[in-house]
Design a protein around this motif. Structure first.
Motif, PDB file in Angstrom:
ATOM      1  N   SER A 181       0.832  -1.194   0.000  1.00 19.33           N
ATOM      2  CA  SER A 181       0.000   0.000   0.000  1.00 19.33           C
ATOM      3  C   SER A 181       0.871   1.250   0.000  1.00 19.33           C
ATOM      4  O   SER A 181       2.026   1.232   0.437  1.00 19.33           O
ATOM      5  CB  SER A 181      -0.931  -0.001   1.214  1.00 19.33           C
ATOM      6  N   PHE A 237       0.358  -2.116   4.642  1.00 19.53           N
ATOM      7  CA  PHE A 237      -0.125  -3.444   4.282  1.00 19.53           C
ATOM      8  C   PHE A 237       0.613  -3.975   3.060  1.00 19.53           C
ATOM      9  O   PHE A 237       0.865  -3.234   2.098  1.00 19.53           O
ATOM     10  CB  PHE A 237      -1.633  -3.413   3.999  1.00 19.53           C
ATOM     11  N   TYR A 283       0.539  -7.144   0.199  1.00 17.03           N
ATOM     12  CA  TYR A 283      -0.326  -8.142  -0.427  1.00 17.03           C
ATOM     13  C   TYR A 283       0.538  -9.098  -1.247  1.00 17.03           C
ATOM     14  O   TYR A 283       1.534  -8.682  -1.860  1.00 17.03           O
ATOM     15  CB  TYR A 283      -1.365  -7.465  -1.315  1.00 17.03           C
ATOM     16  N   ARG A 336      -2.987 -10.998   2.943  1.00 23.44           N
ATOM     17  CA  ARG A 336      -2.812  -9.633   3.467  1.00 23.44           C
ATOM     18  C   ARG A 336      -1.927  -9.706   4.702  1.00 23.44           C
ATOM     19  O   ARG A 336      -2.218 -10.434   5.653  1.00 23.44           O
ATOM     20  CB  ARG A 336      -4.160  -9.019   3.817  1.00 23.44           C
ATOM     21  N   VAL A 378     -10.385  -2.183  -1.665  1.00 29.87           N
ATOM     22  CA  VAL A 378      -9.419  -2.172  -0.574  1.00 29.87           C
ATOM     23  C   VAL A 378      -9.883  -1.175   0.475  1.00 29.87           C
ATOM     24  O   VAL A 378     -10.095   0.002   0.181  1.00 29.87           O
ATOM     25  CB  VAL A 378      -8.016  -1.775  -1.069  1.00 29.87           C
ATOM     26  N   GLY A 396      -6.916  -2.289   5.341  1.00 29.63           N
ATOM     27  CA  GLY A 396      -6.243  -3.050   4.300  1.00 29.63           C
ATOM     28  C   GLY A 396      -7.030  -4.242   3.800  1.00 29.63           C
ATOM     29  O   GLY A 396      -6.557  -4.967   2.915  1.00 29.63           O
ATOM     30  N   LEU A 444      -9.457  -6.790   1.888  1.00 25.33           N
ATOM     31  CA  LEU A 444      -9.910  -6.940   0.514  1.00 25.33           C
ATOM     32  C   LEU A 444     -11.306  -7.533   0.496  1.00 25.33           C
ATOM     33  O   LEU A 444     -11.596  -8.480   1.234  1.00 25.33           O
ATOM     34  CB  LEU A 444      -8.972  -7.867  -0.261  1.00 25.33           C
TER      35      LEU A 444
END
Length: 409
Positions: free
Chosen positions: A316, A321, A323, A334, A384, A389, A391
């Motif tokens: 991010s 965060f 991914y 995450r 998002v 954070g 999903l």
């Protein structure tokens, strides 16, 4: 005993037995840019002459639509637009006359798309001017990368050089970018040497990614075959790649792709062969990396019932965060970034919206994530939550071709 996982023959999207048909690996980004990370570098873009030479892209039909490009196996480059709120995709066209463009990158000014082309004995890289609705116009001829099975490319933050990694040959290359955005002469070709403990996957070097650090000082090549990350310095005048240092991963980990924290001195490497992600300390002045802790990328770690192969990492813009896409587990993990960047904590995983999520890409807004599912032939679209954070799927997956990359811009 659990069934053996499907192993990718990566230029076709078909599977191969674990005994190993030759793996043609492809993939990765404009450094952290394709991954959605904030680089912290002003996007200086191409020289002023380039802005005049390349037709400026017109905005999509509506202000809430943006282009997204899909790199495929067997169907060229697919151009779509996405709704900036929901992520809903609409196909607009594309450019089919390019072979397995499984990874894509965009120039710092957003006017030129770069792709792989694996149509010959050696890999190649190509450039396209981006027009209205994502229409693509070729810019100049394809240029050889000097090695087989080119798998990844990225644009240097200055916009003046294009970097590529040849998985099959185990080498990395640099090309000059011309004033009009087209790919110019190759300025560097560096051959890696060595191997790793896995005889089926690490019999020799396999360069899988090449990116630039957030400050634009050093270039990093991630090599799955030699269990190393190589640091180079790009000479801005000659375009040469000068070796600086090498950093070893855990033996047999198979480092594949990395991403830098946008502000803290750390990088995170997805390890394809042991299903982990590793934190590396990063010295911005010297480019040196120091290996830190590794974490499993799926709940249950190595005890998971399905053999898993991590592929892509994204971070991010605020660095809170991380991914990671899991092939086999078919999920997006995450992680919370902890301890000022030096630690990772697995928070959860969500289904990727298809099979074999080879690549994930965060939209520039940071509020959407796209998962390119190679075997499922779908793009999973997720919203998002900027605070947590988390999903959440946003509608059904978008059905398309066998995918290597999803690049929202």
């Amino acid at each position: 005993m659990p069934p053996q996982p499907r192993q990718p023959v990566e230029h076709t999207g078909r599977t191969a037995a674990a005994s190993g048909l030759a793996r043609r690996s492809l993939i990765g980004v404009l450094g952290a840019g394709v991954l959605g990370a904030a680089s912290g570098i002003p996007a200086s873009g191409l020289p002023a002459s380039a802005a005049r030479a390349v037709p400026p892209p017109r905005r999509p039909e509506r202000a809430d639509l943006r282009p997204v490009f899909l790199g495929t196996y067997g169907n060229g480059i697919v151009s779509c637009t996405y709704d900036t709120t929901t992520g809903a995709l609409t196909r607009r066209g594309g450019f089919p006359a390019v072979t397995d463009p499984s990874f894509l990158a965009v120039s710092p000014d957003g006017k030129v798309l770069y792709s792989l082309d694996n149509g010959g004995r050696q890999g190649a890289v190509r450039a396209f001017a981006i027009g209205a609705g994502g229409a693509l116009t070729p810019l100049g001829p394809a240029q050889s990368t000097g090695g087989a099975n080119v798998t990844h490319l990225s644009v240097h933050p200055t916009g003046r050089h294009l970097l590529s990694a040849n998985y099959g040959a185990g080498s990395v290359a640099a090309h000059r970018v011309n004033a009009d955005g087209s790919v110019g002469a190759r300025t560097a070709l560096v051959q890696h040497t060595g191997s790793g403990p896995d005889p089926g996957r690490q019999e020799g070097p396999h360069a899988h990614q090449i990116i630039t650090d957030p400050r634009g000082r050093h270039v990093f090549a991630v090599d799955l075959g030699t269990d190393k990350v190589y640091t180079y310095r790009l000479d801005p005048a000659s375009g040469a790649l000068r070796p600086v240092s090498e950093t070893r991963s855990v033996p047999g980990a198979g480092p594949r792709h990395m991403v830098f924290h946008p502000t803290a001195p750390y990088a995170y490497v997805a390890n394809e062969l042991n299903s982990t992600v590793t934190v590396y300390g990063h010295d911005p002045a010297t480019g040196a990396l120091t290996r830190g802790e590794s974490r499993p990328t799926v709940p249950g770690g190595s005890g998971a019932a399905v053999r898993n192969y991590p592929s892509e990492v994204a971070i991010s813009a605020d660095g809170r965060f991380l991914y990671l896409s899991n092939r086999g587990h078919e999920s997006i993990a995450r992680f919370a970034v902890t301890d000022d960047g030096s630690g990772l904590r697995l928070v959860d995983t969500v289904p990727s919206g298809g099979s074999w999520p080879r690549h994930i890409g965060l939209a520039p807004s940071g509020t959407l994530l796209f998962a390119a599912n190679q075997y499922g032939r779908t793009v999973g679209v997720f919203t998002v939550n900027r605070d947590t954070g988390a999903l959440a799927p946003s509608g059904p997956p978008f059905t398309t071709s066998s995918l290597g990359c999803a690049l929202p811009i």
